[in-house]
Design a protein around this motif. Structure first.
Motif, short mmCIF file in Angstrom:
data_model
loop_
_atom_site.label_atom_id
_atom_site.label_comp_id
_atom_site.label_asym_id
_atom_site.label_seq_id
_atom_site.Cartn_x
_atom_site.Cartn_y
_atom_site.Cartn_z
N ARG A 250 0.83 -1.22 0.00
CA ARG A 250 0.00 0.00 0.00
C ARG A 250 0.86 1.25 0.00
O ARG A 250 0.58 2.23 -0.72
CB ARG A 250 -0.94 0.00 1.21
CG ARG A 250 -2.04 -1.04 1.16
CD ARG A 250 -3.11 -0.76 2.21
NE ARG A 250 -2.55 -0.74 3.56
CZ ARG A 250 -2.46 -1.83 4.34
NH1 ARG A 250 -2.85 -3.01 3.87
NH2 ARG A 250 -1.99 -1.73 5.56
N ALA A 251 1.91 1.24 0.83
CA ALA A 251 2.77 2.42 0.93
C ALA A 251 3.50 2.69 -0.39
O ALA A 251 3.61 3.83 -0.84
CB ALA A 251 3.77 2.24 2.07
N VAL A 252 4.00 1.63 -1.01
CA VAL A 252 4.74 1.79 -2.27
C VAL A 252 3.80 2.23 -3.39
O VAL A 252 4.12 3.10 -4.19
CB VAL A 252 5.47 0.48 -2.64
CG1 VAL A 252 6.05 0.56 -4.03
CG2 VAL A 252 6.57 0.19 -1.62
N ARG A 253 2.62 1.63 -3.45
CA ARG A 253 1.65 2.01 -4.48
C ARG A 253 1.24 3.48 -4.32
O ARG A 253 1.11 4.21 -5.30
CB ARG A 253 0.42 1.12 -4.41
CG ARG A 253 -0.57 1.36 -5.56
CD ARG A 253 -1.92 0.74 -5.23
NE ARG A 253 -1.85 -0.70 -5.09
CZ ARG A 253 -1.99 -1.55 -6.10
NH1 ARG A 253 -2.20 -1.10 -7.32
NH2 ARG A 253 -1.94 -2.84 -5.87
N ARG A 254 1.03 3.90 -3.07
CA ARG A 254 0.63 5.28 -2.82
C ARG A 254 1.73 6.26 -3.25
O ARG A 254 1.45 7.32 -3.81
CB ARG A 254 0.31 5.45 -1.34
CG ARG A 254 -0.23 6.83 -0.97
CD ARG A 254 -0.76 6.84 0.45
NE ARG A 254 0.21 6.41 1.42
CZ ARG A 254 0.13 5.27 2.11
NH1 ARG A 254 -0.88 4.44 1.91
NH2 ARG A 254 1.06 4.96 3.01
N ALA A 255 2.97 5.89 -3.02
CA ALA A 255 4.08 6.80 -3.31
C ALA A 255 4.55 6.73 -4.76
O ALA A 255 4.86 7.76 -5.37
CB ALA A 255 5.26 6.50 -2.38
N ALA A 256 4.60 5.51 -5.32
CA ALA A 256 5.20 5.33 -6.65
C ALA A 256 4.18 5.06 -7.75
O ALA A 256 4.53 5.07 -8.93
CB ALA A 256 6.22 4.18 -6.62
N GLY A 257 2.93 4.81 -7.37
CA GLY A 257 1.90 4.58 -8.38
C GLY A 257 1.78 3.14 -8.83
O GLY A 257 0.84 2.81 -9.55
N LEU A 258 2.71 2.27 -8.42
CA LEU A 258 2.68 0.86 -8.79
C LEU A 258 3.03 0.01 -7.57
O LEU A 258 3.81 0.45 -6.72
CB LEU A 258 3.69 0.57 -9.90
CG LEU A 258 3.41 1.15 -11.30
CD1 LEU A 258 4.60 0.91 -12.20
CD2 LEU A 258 2.15 0.55 -11.90
N PRO A 259 2.49 -1.21 -7.48
CA PRO A 259 2.87 -2.10 -6.36
C PRO A 259 4.27 -2.65 -6.58
O PRO A 259 4.81 -2.61 -7.70
CB PRO A 259 1.81 -3.20 -6.44
CG PRO A 259 1.40 -3.24 -7.87
CD PRO A 259 1.46 -1.81 -8.35
N PRO A 260 4.90 -3.20 -5.54
CA PRO A 260 6.27 -3.70 -5.67
C PRO A 260 6.46 -4.73 -6.78
O PRO A 260 7.48 -4.71 -7.48
CB PRO A 260 6.55 -4.31 -4.28
CG PRO A 260 5.67 -3.55 -3.36
CD PRO A 260 4.43 -3.26 -4.14
N GLY A 261 5.50 -5.65 -6.95
CA GLY A 261 5.65 -6.67 -7.98
C GLY A 261 5.73 -6.06 -9.37
O GLY A 261 6.55 -6.48 -10.21
N ARG A 262 4.90 -5.07 -9.65
CA ARG A 262 4.93 -4.40 -10.96
C ARG A 262 6.21 -3.61 -11.14
O ARG A 262 6.78 -3.58 -12.24
CB ARG A 262 3.72 -3.47 -11.08
CG ARG A 262 2.38 -4.17 -11.17
CD ARG A 262 2.09 -4.66 -12.58
NE ARG A 262 2.12 -3.57 -13.53
CZ ARG A 262 1.09 -2.72 -13.73
NH1 ARG A 262 -0.03 -2.86 -13.02
NH2 ARG A 262 1.18 -1.77 -14.63
N LEU A 263 6.68 -2.98 -10.08
CA LEU A 263 7.94 -2.24 -10.17
C LEU A 263 9.11 -3.18 -10.44
O LEU A 263 9.98 -2.86 -11.26
CB LEU A 263 8.18 -1.47 -8.86
CG LEU A 263 7.30 -0.24 -8.63
CD1 LEU A 263 7.47 0.28 -7.21
CD2 LEU A 263 7.64 0.86 -9.63
N ARG A 264 9.11 -4.32 -9.78
CA ARG A 264 10.18 -5.29 -10.01
C ARG A 264 10.17 -5.77 -11.45
O ARG A 264 11.22 -5.88 -12.10
CB ARG A 264 10.02 -6.47 -9.07
CG ARG A 264 11.14 -7.49 -9.16
CD ARG A 264 10.94 -8.60 -8.15
NE ARG A 264 9.66 -9.25 -8.36
CZ ARG A 264 9.06 -10.03 -7.45
NH1 ARG A 264 9.63 -10.21 -6.27
NH2 ARG A 264 7.90 -10.59 -7.70
#
Length: 311
Positions: A250-264
């Motif tokens: 939730r924190a990463v999605r809120r800050a970066a716009g994508l969840p960790p799995g998508r960012l990876r």
């Protein structure tokens, strides 16, 4: 006041709870001394209080300030009501009131700013906010109530100079950078100041709360680890002090716009698309020289389709 209580935060110096209390009976509760210092922020209903023999009416537009040892009784004229309860230790009260733990009497009227801060805090608590965030926001809300009750005493506790504020903010930032999982109370001890002072000073110097600054540091570490190929998201969440993997997501999605799995996955694709750094060499081994369309025999060049002349 008796009732159903859900505790969202319980630290040595601060407690935050959602309480529903009262009954259909309209009589007064037995008189009892207040066991703690507390704030009662009513969200629904009407509460009548009798404090050291003096009656007052509490509604959603006011905050009841519970003073340790004061004899108090309560009545619920409209039946059950709901409120947010904040309990602070005596040292924390003293920090908020310029060093003196004595709480002045009075009823605090709720401003739009206090009402919003109250609901944001409650929403964060119900959404699973961590103790660092809840502790900072709870004490900031209490400080806002005190600022309405005794503004001169609240102001007297602020750092004396701009240089002192900068030093304190720098110390807090350095401590968070070294250990982003540090708790709010431990951070205060590390830099020799109360969490409330830290929060107020860091906001004044940098424009960010302690929680927001810590979240930026944790986000940077998450992005670094994901870009390096980190696969264990649950372990990464624990390592960086998130409550669990869902909290980190939730924190990463809120800050970066994508969840960790998508960012990876994004980092993986970007890495795969990087051009090779190997130089383009000609067959002769000399860069930039294109070989002739010919066959070689020793040091002589023989065009295709013709045999060499022999004796």
């Amino acid at each position: 006041m008796a009732g159903d209580r859900r505790v969202y935060l319980c630290e040595d110096d601060v407690l935050l709870a959602d309480v529903r209390c009262g009954s259909a009976a309209h009589g007064w509760s037995p008189p009892r001394p207040a066991p703690v210092f507390g704030l009662v922020l009513l969200r629904d209903g009407v509460l009548r209080a009798r404090v050291d023999g003096v009656e007052q009416v509490l509604d959603t537009g006011s905050v009841y300030v519970e003073r340790l040892g004061a004899e108090q009784q309560f009545a619920h004229p409209l039946g059950p009501d709901a409120y947010t309860g904040i309990v602070l230790s005596e040292p924390r009260v003293a920090e908020l009131l310029g060093g003196d733990p004595a709480v002045p009497e009075g009823l605090v009227m709720v401003t739009p700013e206090l009402a919003l801060a109250h609901r944001v805090l409650l929403s964060l608590a119900r959404g699973g906010g961590d103790s660092f965030q809840l502790g900072e926001r709870t004490v900031r809300l209490a400080a806002g109530v005190f600022a309405r009750l005794a503004p001169a005493r609240v102001t007297s506790g602020r750092p004396a100079s701009a240089a002192a504020r900068r030093r304190l903010a720098d110390d807090a930032r350095a401590a968070l950078a070294a250990e982003p999982t540090i708790g709010l109370e431990a951070l205060g001890r590390a830099v020799g100041a109360s969490p409330h002072h830290l929060s107020r000073v860091l906001t004044a110097v940098t424009g960010s709360t302690l929680s927001a600054h810590r979240d930026r540091l944790r986000l940077a570490r998450v992005l670094d680890r994901l870009s390096e190929g980190e696969r264990d998201l649950a372990g990464l969440a624990r390592e960086l002090g998130f409550a669990d993997q869902s909290h980190m997501t939730r924190a990463v999605r809120r800050a970066a716009g994508l969840p960790p799995g998508r960012l990876r996955a994004l980092f993986d694709v970007t890495s795969a698309e990087r051009p090779s750094h190997q130089p383009h060499m000609a067959a002769s081994g000399v860069a930039g020289v294109r070989p002739r369309d010919s066959a070689t025999s020793g040091n002589s060049v023989v065009p295709r389709g013709r045999r060499p002349v022999t004796a």
